[in-house]
Design a protein around this motif. Sequence first.
Motif, short mmCIF file in Angstrom:
data_model
loop_
_atom_site.label_atom_id
_atom_site.label_comp_id
_atom_site.label_asym_id
_atom_site.label_seq_id
_atom_site.Cartn_x
_atom_site.Cartn_y
_atom_site.Cartn_z
N THR A 153 -1.56 -12.17 -1.75
CA THR A 153 -1.51 -10.68 -1.72
C THR A 153 -1.98 -10.21 -0.43
OG1 THR A 153 -3.63 -10.73 -2.70
CG2 THR A 153 -1.99 -10.17 -4.11
N LYS A 179 -4.71 -15.84 -3.94
CA LYS A 179 -4.85 -16.13 -2.56
C LYS A 179 -4.82 -14.66 -1.94
CE LYS A 179 -3.73 -16.43 1.31
NZ LYS A 179 -4.44 -15.50 2.43
N GLU A 213 -1.68 -19.64 6.89
CA GLU A 213 -0.95 -20.74 7.34
C GLU A 213 -1.63 -22.04 6.74
OE1 GLU A 213 -2.06 -18.48 8.87
OE2 GLU A 213 -0.29 -17.73 9.60
N GLY A 216 -2.71 -20.24 1.75
CA GLY A 216 -1.45 -19.77 1.18
C GLY A 216 -0.42 -20.63 1.28
N ALA A 217 0.04 -21.46 2.58
CA ALA A 217 0.95 -22.51 2.69
C ALA A 217 0.88 -23.61 1.58
CB ALA A 217 1.06 -22.93 4.01
N PHE A 230 4.67 -13.00 -4.31
CA PHE A 230 4.16 -12.90 -2.97
C PHE A 230 4.32 -11.41 -2.64
CE2 PHE A 230 5.13 -12.17 1.34
CZ PHE A 230 4.03 -12.81 2.04
N GLY A 232 3.82 -8.83 0.86
CA GLY A 232 3.41 -9.03 2.54
C GLY A 232 4.52 -8.84 3.10
N VAL A 236 7.12 -13.53 6.67
CA VAL A 236 6.32 -14.45 5.94
C VAL A 236 6.88 -14.64 4.28
CG1 VAL A 236 4.16 -14.85 4.73
CG2 VAL A 236 4.11 -14.27 7.08
N CYS A 288 3.69 -0.28 2.15
CA CYS A 288 5.09 -0.84 2.13
C CYS A 288 5.88 0.13 1.80
CB CYS A 288 5.08 -1.81 1.25
SG CYS A 288 4.36 -1.65 -0.42
N GLN A 335 -3.88 -5.41 14.28
CA GLN A 335 -2.96 -4.43 13.85
C GLN A 335 -2.92 -3.37 14.55
OE1 GLN A 335 -0.72 -4.93 11.45
NE2 GLN A 335 0.04 -3.31 10.99
N ARG A 338 -0.82 -3.91 17.72
CA ARG A 338 0.78 -3.85 17.17
C ARG A 338 1.38 -2.50 16.96
NH1 ARG A 338 2.74 -5.28 11.89
NH2 ARG A 338 4.59 -5.69 13.00
N ILE A 388 6.40 -0.40 11.15
CA ILE A 388 5.34 -0.14 12.02
C ILE A 388 3.93 -0.42 11.24
CG2 ILE A 388 3.93 1.20 13.38
CD1 ILE A 388 6.75 2.79 14.09
P1 NAI Z 1 1.39 -11.37 6.18
O1 NAI Z 1 2.73 -11.11 5.43
O2 NAI Z 1 1.23 -12.35 7.14
O3 NAI Z 1 0.34 -11.47 4.84
C1 NAI Z 1 0.44 -11.20 3.77
C2 NAI Z 1 -0.15 -12.40 2.88
O4 NAI Z 1 0.64 -13.73 3.02
C3 NAI Z 1 -1.53 -12.72 3.39
O5 NAI Z 1 -2.37 -13.26 2.09
C4 NAI Z 1 -1.35 -14.05 4.00
O6 NAI Z 1 -2.63 -14.82 4.23
C5 NAI Z 1 -0.28 -14.76 3.49
N1 NAI Z 1 0.51 -15.72 4.28
C6 NAI Z 1 0.61 -15.59 5.57
N2 NAI Z 1 1.38 -16.57 6.00
C7 NAI Z 1 1.88 -17.43 4.87
C8 NAI Z 1 2.27 -18.68 4.82
N3 NAI Z 1 2.87 -19.32 5.67
N4 NAI Z 1 2.53 -19.04 3.62
C9 NAI Z 1 1.79 -18.52 2.53
N5 NAI Z 1 1.20 -17.22 2.62
C10 NAI Z 1 1.08 -16.92 3.84
O7 NAI Z 1 1.18 -10.05 6.74
P2 NAI Z 1 0.22 -9.54 8.13
O8 NAI Z 1 0.54 -10.87 9.15
O9 NAI Z 1 -1.02 -9.46 7.82
O10 NAI Z 1 0.84 -8.30 8.64
C11 NAI Z 1 1.95 -8.10 9.45
C12 NAI Z 1 3.12 -7.23 8.91
O11 NAI Z 1 3.40 -7.64 7.72
C13 NAI Z 1 2.33 -5.86 8.98
O12 NAI Z 1 2.35 -5.10 10.04
C14 NAI Z 1 3.29 -5.11 8.03
O13 NAI Z 1 4.38 -4.65 8.80
C15 NAI Z 1 3.97 -6.20 7.08
N6 NAI Z 1 3.21 -6.23 5.98
C16 NAI Z 1 3.70 -5.50 4.94
C17 NAI Z 1 3.10 -5.48 3.50
C18 NAI Z 1 3.73 -5.06 2.31
O14 NAI Z 1 3.04 -4.56 1.66
N7 NAI Z 1 5.11 -5.01 2.08
C19 NAI Z 1 1.91 -6.06 3.37
C20 NAI Z 1 1.22 -6.61 4.73
C21 NAI Z 1 1.77 -6.65 5.66
#
Ligand code: NAI
Length: 486
Positions: A153, A179, A213, A216-217, A230, A232, A236, A288, A335, A338, A388
């Motif tokens: 999440t 996670k 990384e 999560g991975a 998932f 995010g 990712v 999102c 953030q 960014r 954004i």
């Molecule tokens: P992210 O996608 O990296 O993080 C979301 C989740 O994925 C976190 O729990 C993170 O630890 C996990 N994660 C990251 N890399 C992973 C991997 N290789 N394998 C498995 N799990 C992994 O999002 P981040 O970097 O925090 O935010 C960056 C941008 O992503 C934001 O600016 C936004 O644009 C977008 N975002 C969109 C979301 C949504 O609700 N659709 C939520 C969060 C971010």
Amino acid sequence: MLQHPIRNRIWIGNEWSDAADGGTFATVNPATGETITEVSSAQAADIERAVAAARSAMTNDAWRNMNPHKRSRLLWKLADAIEAAADELAALETADNGKPYFESRKVDLPSVVENFRYFAGLADRIQGATIPVAGPFLNYTLREPVGVVGCITPWNFPLSLAAWKVAPALACGNAVILKPAEQTPLTALRLGELAAEVGFPAGVLNVVPGFGETAGAALVRHPGVDAIAFTGSTEVGRIVMREAAETLKKVSLELGGKSPNIVLADADVKAAVRGAATGIFYGKGEVCAAGSRVLVERPIYEEFVEAFADRAARTTVGDPMDESTRLGAIVTEEQLERVMGYVEAGKAEGARLVAGGERTTVNGKGNFLTATVFADVESKMKIAQEEIFGPVAAVLPVDDLEHAIATANDTVFGLAAGVWTRDIGKAHRVARELQAGTVWINTYNQYDSASPFGGYRQSGFGRDLGYEAALEKYTQVKSVWVAMDR
Ligand code: NAI
Ligand code: MG
């Protein structure tokens, strides 16, 4: 308000433990810059332990053969426990994420409670079918849990989005490894503990804080995990799908968006301005489904831009714990940088900045950004195409309905959309033509545990919420044949 000792270790098998290598990471309050606590950083070895605990829960009678009515009551009790701890959880969420306490306490927490109650109602209503087949056979289906579900999440709605996955997964009889995002792990940890307090057996809900990384991975790769749910970034999401292919896990992805909010010339302009503002400023725009592209028909364009800019100017930042605050702190320094990069890109590409765009502080501290509106945005610009994830609206003029629909669909995303009009025919027509998993007509940002939510196109696949989506995601169907002539 944070009286309960803050939980900051790994929660596996209904017990706290440290990371195998003893490592921790800081989780920071973005409104003050202060470290709230150091949290154990789960590594592959810890995921290994979590998978073992979850697998043993799936073979242990206490969970595997729990009477479904009892499973339902446990979920209901968990809802009650969350409700009783709502002040504490909301304060924890606000400290970790920077969102206004008003949002955590009045919106997120009640919806989390309702979500557990809704899925409590599903737990003892999961059933198969008897199917008329050719020949002397009885054929019936069993709807069984998928097994061990890894829920990954993000940081924007830490407890709500955890609940969206954990509640239906548990209702369907799975064991869960949650996670949470490294930026905001605290409410998820408390959720794990509350589940044990109300009687969920050990291993049914495990919470493994850590980085994407690493923790999560490892979860995505582990052969003992049957499914990954998932939420995010799209970036990712792509990695998760690729990595999950190795063990052919069932994957569902709720990813980013660049949702259009269309305002037609016959709309109630006041209501549309309000809706456009909540669409992008609610949750600091770290949503999102944020209505980050506002498409306005030309006859009302100037009037709308002026009123929207005015409303943005009055949407002021404040201390998130102050109950009157409606715009909180951006989740992390990174953030905010960014988002500021996008503000600069908007200016450089020639969009007209009509409100905000300034980094600021509250009481001399924290990561804040004033409510920002760009007008005269063109669809090809970066601020009209990329997510954004901050309080930054792009307003684009559109010539007519056709142009509005074409522009609305002119991104790779398809999560949500809004349309403001008094013409019911147009409203429903737009709803059909938009490539989006959710369409709001004369409203924005409405959610309900009973209504499915998820993406079209590169906003992902699979649905959260709603009982049908839950069955699809968290159960699998077994077909059983019985010969009746021997
Ligand atoms: P992210 O996608 O990296 O993080 C979301 C989740 O994925 C976190 O729990 C993170 O630890 C996990 N994660 C990251 N890399 C992973 C991997 N290789 N394998 C498995 N799990 C992994 O999002 P981040 O970097 O925090 O935010 C960056 C941008 O992503 C934001 O600016 C936004 O644009 C977008 N975002 C969109 C979301 C949504 O609700 N659709 C939520 C969060 C971010
Ligand atoms: Mg990341």
